[in-house]
Design an enzyme around this catalytic site. Structure first.
Site, PDB file in Angstrom:
ATOM      1  N   ALA A  91       0.459  -1.422   0.052  1.00  0.00           N
ATOM      2  CA  ALA A  91      -0.057  -0.095  -0.258  1.00  0.00           C
ATOM      3  C   ALA A  91       0.788   1.633   0.144  1.00  0.00           C
ATOM      4  CB  ALA A  91      -1.069  -0.334   0.804  1.00  0.00           C
ATOM      5  N   TYR A  92       1.744   1.636   0.776  1.00  0.00           N
ATOM      6  CA  TYR A  92       2.935   2.126   0.476  1.00  0.00           C
ATOM      7  C   TYR A  92       3.858   2.780  -0.574  1.00  0.00           C
ATOM      8  CZ  TYR A  92       6.508   5.073   1.822  1.00  0.00           C
ATOM      9  OH  TYR A  92       8.430   6.379   2.048  1.00  0.00           O
TER      10      TYR A  92
END
Length: 252
Positions: A159-160
């Site tokens: 996600a990052y």
């Protein structure tokens, strides 16, 4: 302080460092001030840390001011840019180091955490980049921040890394959209760097393994990253445009 970097009219260049109260941001603010720039040190919730950065710059003979604002809110960021222009006469360099990193396997990450990162890392970068595109003077530079994790495919970072992939895409396209403006637009993508954001929640064993991954066999420092930014923002970086600079000691 080093030799002053000046605009065509002889005034000192002006830098806005978004996230200037953080580990990398504070190092960037100090480094640009050492190049002779007047620096606006942005902060969101850490006023005391931002003021310490300003105090350090002024004690060394530089010029700096701390200014608050939610990076994802256009009105707040517009007010910040307005304040910088009113105080210093214009904006020549914008560096956006603001970001949050929440780690989890993709299958386990909550949408709330994903949305929090998206708001700061993607929406915040969009807001700041849009204002930079409108406000930077000729000869200016915008430097956004990504991560070397976009090339490493490290589990837990999906996600990052996705938010930073978005940062890279919009930044490199913006570089082409500003054709004819004499403004450079680039991305710095650090590797493992010894900041609170990176070190938080990691065991000493994990930190040691990450430090040994690079051929230089150490973690980066905020000052290492600040040197890359200073190059892109200074006269030596004027022919570097629309690029991602991986500042990671050779890890990827």
């Amino acid at each position: 302080m080093s030799t002053m970097q000046r605009t065509e009219d002889g005034s000192a260049r002006v830098a806005v460092v978004i996230g200037g109260s953080g580990g990398i941001g504070s190092a960037v603010a100090r480094r640009l001030a050492a190049q002779g720039m007047a620096v606006a040190v942005h902060y969101a919730g850490r006023a005391e840390q931002a003021e310490k950065v300003v105090d350090g710059i002024t004690a060394a003979g530089g010029t700096a001011v701390a200014l608050p604002g939610d990076v994802a809110e256009p009105d707040r960021m517009t007010a910040l840019f307005d304040a910088v222009e009113q105080r210093f006469g214009g904006v020549d360099v914008v560096v956006n180091t603001a970001g949050i990193m929440l780690l989890s396997p993709l299958a386990e990450m909550s949408l709330d955490d994903f949305d929090r990162m998206h708001r700061v890392n993607v929406r915040g970068t969009f807001v700041v980049s849009q204002l930079a595109a409108r406000r930077l003077r000729a000869g200016g530079a915008l430097v956004n921040f990504s991560t070397s994790v976009t090339r490493l495919q490290t589990p837990g970072y999906a996600a990052y890394a996705a938010t930073k992939g978005a940062v890279e895409s919009m930044t490199l396209i913006l570089a082409r959209e500003l054709r004819g403006r004499d403004v450079t637009v680039n991305v710095v993508a650090p590797g493992p760097t010894a900041t609170p954001l990176f070190l938080d929640g990691k065991s000493e064993e994990l930190i040691g393994r990450l430090a040994s991954a690079a051929p230089l066999e150490r973690l980066g420092t905020p000052e290492d990253i600040a040197e890359s930014v200073a190059f892109l923002a200074g006269p030596g970086g004027r022919w570097v445009n629309g690029q991602v600079l991986y500042a990671n000691g050779g890890i990827a």
